[in-house]
Design an enzyme around this catalytic site. Structure first.
Site, PDB file in Angstrom:
ATOM      1  N   ASP A 218       0.830  -1.200   0.000  1.00 24.61           N
ATOM      2  CA  ASP A 218       0.000   0.000   0.000  1.00 24.61           C
ATOM      3  C   ASP A 218       0.874   1.264   0.000  1.00 24.61           C
ATOM      4  O   ASP A 218       1.849   1.355   0.744  1.00 24.61           O
ATOM      5  CB  ASP A 218      -0.858  -0.020   1.278  1.00 24.61           C
ATOM      6  CG  ASP A 218      -1.944   1.036   1.275  1.00 24.61           C
ATOM      7  OD1 ASP A 218      -2.756   1.021   0.343  1.00 24.61           O
ATOM      8  OD2 ASP A 218      -1.983   1.867   2.203  1.00 24.61           O
ATOM      9  N   GLU A 270      14.476 -15.096   0.371  1.00 21.84           N
ATOM     10  CA  GLU A 270      14.888 -16.134   1.325  1.00 21.84           C
ATOM     11  C   GLU A 270      14.004 -17.373   1.186  1.00 21.84           C
ATOM     12  O   GLU A 270      14.329 -18.432   1.705  1.00 21.84           O
ATOM     13  CB  GLU A 270      14.722 -15.623   2.776  1.00 21.84           C
ATOM     14  CG  GLU A 270      15.730 -14.600   3.210  1.00 21.84           C
ATOM     15  CD  GLU A 270      15.298 -13.924   4.519  1.00 21.84           C
ATOM     16  OE1 GLU A 270      14.374 -14.408   5.215  1.00 21.84           O
ATOM     17  OE2 GLU A 270      15.896 -12.877   4.828  1.00 21.84           O
TER      18      GLU A 270
HETATM   19  C1  GLC Z   1      -4.261   3.022  -0.665  1.00 21.71           C
HETATM   20  C2  GLC Z   1      -5.470   2.126  -0.557  1.00 21.71           C
HETATM   21  C3  GLC Z   1      -6.645   2.982  -0.174  1.00 21.71           C
HETATM   22  C4  GLC Z   1      -6.372   3.616   1.169  1.00 21.71           C
HETATM   23  C5  GLC Z   1      -5.049   4.364   1.158  1.00 21.71           C
HETATM   24  C6  GLC Z   1      -4.587   4.669   2.545  1.00 21.71           C
HETATM   25  O1  GLC Z   1      -4.358   3.945  -1.668  1.00 21.71           O
HETATM   26  O2  GLC Z   1      -5.663   1.439  -1.752  1.00 21.71           O
HETATM   27  O3  GLC Z   1      -7.841   2.262  -0.146  1.00 21.71           O
HETATM   28  O4  GLC Z   1      -7.396   4.495   1.507  1.00 21.71           O
HETATM   29  O5  GLC Z   1      -4.015   3.606   0.579  1.00 21.71           O
HETATM   30  O6  GLC Z   1      -4.142   3.495   3.176  1.00 21.71           O
END
Ligand code: GLC
Length: 566
Positions: A218, A270
């Site tokens: 993310d 790993e």
């Molecule tokens: C990313 C995720 C989204 C979230 C953001 C903050 O863009 O896909 O859904 O709101 O990160 O974590």
């Protein structure tokens, strides 16, 4: 009909991700086994057959960790457990085993840019004094202004307003500010701190040891911040293509992120087979994206340029060419993405008049006021799916795309839950419209999302939702579900598809056509008039080509003999 040659087994194992079709499961909205109106692991387990019948290679499951759900699970309070609403760790392990037995690999979603404000570290930081070691794991700073009541710099939250929240000190007085690029409940962590590095190392290993095949990362481009937290001062982002190297945005795509991912790559390597990563990286410029995909960094990244490209032949071809060239330069496979849980569903995006915009249109709010033709939207979304699945590399399918779901555009404001909608005062209508719980059956209280008699789904489903369900489409050759099944079956077995290259066929200004060797062609008609169907065996079609033409907004896959025979 010619039988496509079988993909060599060598494509599997260590490099499966180079050609994989990954199905995105948004667990809150996929299927509810427990009857509380929220999707869960039991629901996923009960529908694994849908995914293996569909013919995808892997699933990516959005965050399922303990979370106060201020941003639908992207506010994680414990990275190494399961949110009770979704189930238990034992159920997660059972799901992993069942998915593997069904031939599906599993990607989880790791959220390293921020924690939840209920993560033990942030709770400790709030209870500790300014300057304490507990606060050093986050970005706590004194405010500007005489009384420190102005944010420390001019950074803005992705969800609207300043990217800083003022903390209340333990004695009840207004105190320091902490950085949070997203919701106030998502404090950004400080990646210069060794505890953060160690925490995520342990988390990666925790899940890899349980057989998880990889992670979607993310906000991968956000982890490192400019050391001085300098003001943005109007600097645009993404930076324009002509920006000189060395000019960097203070909190996106900072060069220091690459070191983190080199280290993560070592951890993935790993394992046997090595685990894989896919980065969520919004950086615009192709060469900055593929810098994350150098041989010792991430394996793949979402191709958001494709996701935001309008249904226009010139921009699409240019975007495809730029993607392929930039990925080839680092030896990484592209991915082809049409939607996800953060953007308007493709049917509804393509339903609007198409235009090339500078920043790319992806939220419903970008085009909700344009007239919509949903029949055209569905035709284009289907053709775009065949196009995407035929291009070199891997592909992503967001749950519901395989049944052609549109965005739900009329969720009442009071039912909306997305912090993007709420934080912007509904100026941005947010992302709830693509997160509405899936319909599985024609009938039933929630079209089969929850057991009958259960609590209402966490977001309201529109009338007639069950008519779009997998059950309603099953066996109907004209349905979107059966189109996806055909295409994924062909793709799995056809030697020309997946990783590799393409050769364009010049077929007129409204047609995108290309060959992949051996023996495969994809033709897409983006014009208003039918075009003659070329020679070849039809392997898959997004529209009826039995009249020997490819209709407007239609796509077809053909088995052809060698190029010299054409
Ligand atoms: C990313 C995720 C989204 C979230 C953001 C903050 O863009 O896909 O859904 O709101 O990160 O974590």
């Amino acid at each position: 009909m010619t039988t496509p040659s079988v993909q060599p087994a060598a494509s599997d194992g260590a490099t499966w991700w180079r050609r994989a079709v990954v199905y995105q499961i948004y667990p809150r909205s996929f299927a509810d086994g427990s009857g509380d109106g929220v999707g869960d692991i039991a629901g996923i387990r009960s529908h694994l057959a849908h995914l293996s019948d569909l013919g995808v290679d892997a699933v990516w499951i959005n965050p399922w960790y303990p979370s106060p759900m201020k941003d639908a699970g992207y506010d994680v309070s414990d990275y190494r457990d399961i949110e009770p609403v979704f189930g238990s760790l034992a159920e997660a392990e059972a799901l992993l085993a069942e998915a593997h037995a069904a031939g599906l690999r599993v990607f989880l979603d790791i959220v390293p840019n921020h924690t939840s404000d209920k993560h033990r570290w942030f709770v400790d930081a709030l209870a500790s004094a300014p300057g304490s070691p507990e606060r050093a794991r986050f970005y706590f700073r004194d405010g500007r202004g005489e009384h420190g009541d102005l944010p420390p710099n001019d950074w803005q939250s992705e969800f609207g307003g300043p990217a800083w929240t003022r903390a209340t000190e333990a004695d009840g007085t207004p105190g320091q500010w902490y950085l949070r690029l997203f919701a106030p409940e998502q404090p950004d962590v400080n990646w210069d701190h060794p505890d953060i590095v160690a925490e995520f190392d342990e988390t990666l290993r925790f899940w890899f040891d349980r057989g998880v095949d990889g992670f979607r990362i993310d906000v991968a481009h956000g982890l490192v911040k400019d050391a001085g937290l300098r003001d943005i001062d109007g600097m645009p982002f993404p930076l324009p293509d002509e920006t000189p190297e060395g000019v960097d945005h203070p909190h996106w795509d900072q060069p220091g992120v690459h070191e983190i991912f080199r280290h993560w790559r070592e951890i993935a390597d790993e394992y046997d087979p090595p685990r894989a990563y896919c980065g969520e990286i919004w950086v615009g410029r192709d060469h900055r994206l593929t810098a994350y995909l150098r041989a010792d960094e991430l394996h793949t990244a979402f191709n958001f340029n494709h996701l935001m490209c309008p249904w226009l032949p010139g921009p699409l071809r240019a975007s495809i060419d730029a993607t392929i060239a930039s990925h080839a330069a680092v030896g990484a496979p592209p991915t082809w993405v049409l939607g996800n849980h953060d953007v308007c569903r493709p049917v509804s995006r393509f339903a609007r008049p198409q235009e090339l915009t500078k920043d790319g249109d992806r939220f419903l709010s970008h085009f909700a006021d344009r007239p919509a033709d949903f029949a055209a939207g569905l035709r284009r979304a289907r053709a775009a799916a065949l196009l995407s699945l035929a291009l070199p590399g891997g592909a992503y399918i967001y749950q519901g795309e395989e049944i052609g779901l549109p965005e739900v555009e009329d969720i009442p404001l009071e039912a909306m839950q997305d912090p993007l909608a709420i934080g912007t005062g509904y100026e941005n209508l947010g992302r709830d419209g693509c997160r509405v719980p899936l319909p599985w059956t024609r009938h039933g209280d929630s079209a089969g999302f929850s057991p009958d008699g259960a609590a209402s789904p966490w977001l309201p489903q529109p009338k007639g939702w069950g008519g779009l369900s997998a059950e309603a489409q099953e066996g109907d050759v004209a349905s979107t579900l059966e189109m996806y099944r055909d295409a994924l079956h062909v793709r799995r077995h056809h030697e020309a598809l997946g990783d590799g290259t393409l050769t364009w066929i010049e077929a007129g200004p409204d047609v995108l056509a290309f060959r992949r060797d051996p023996g495969f062609e994809c033709w897409v008609n983006l014009g208003a008039d039918p075009v003659p169907l070329p020679d070849g065996e039809v392997l898959a079609e997004s529209a009826d080509v039995s009249g020997a033409t490819i209709p407007a907004d239609g796509a077809v896959w053909l088995q052809v003999s060698s190029p010299s025979d054409r």
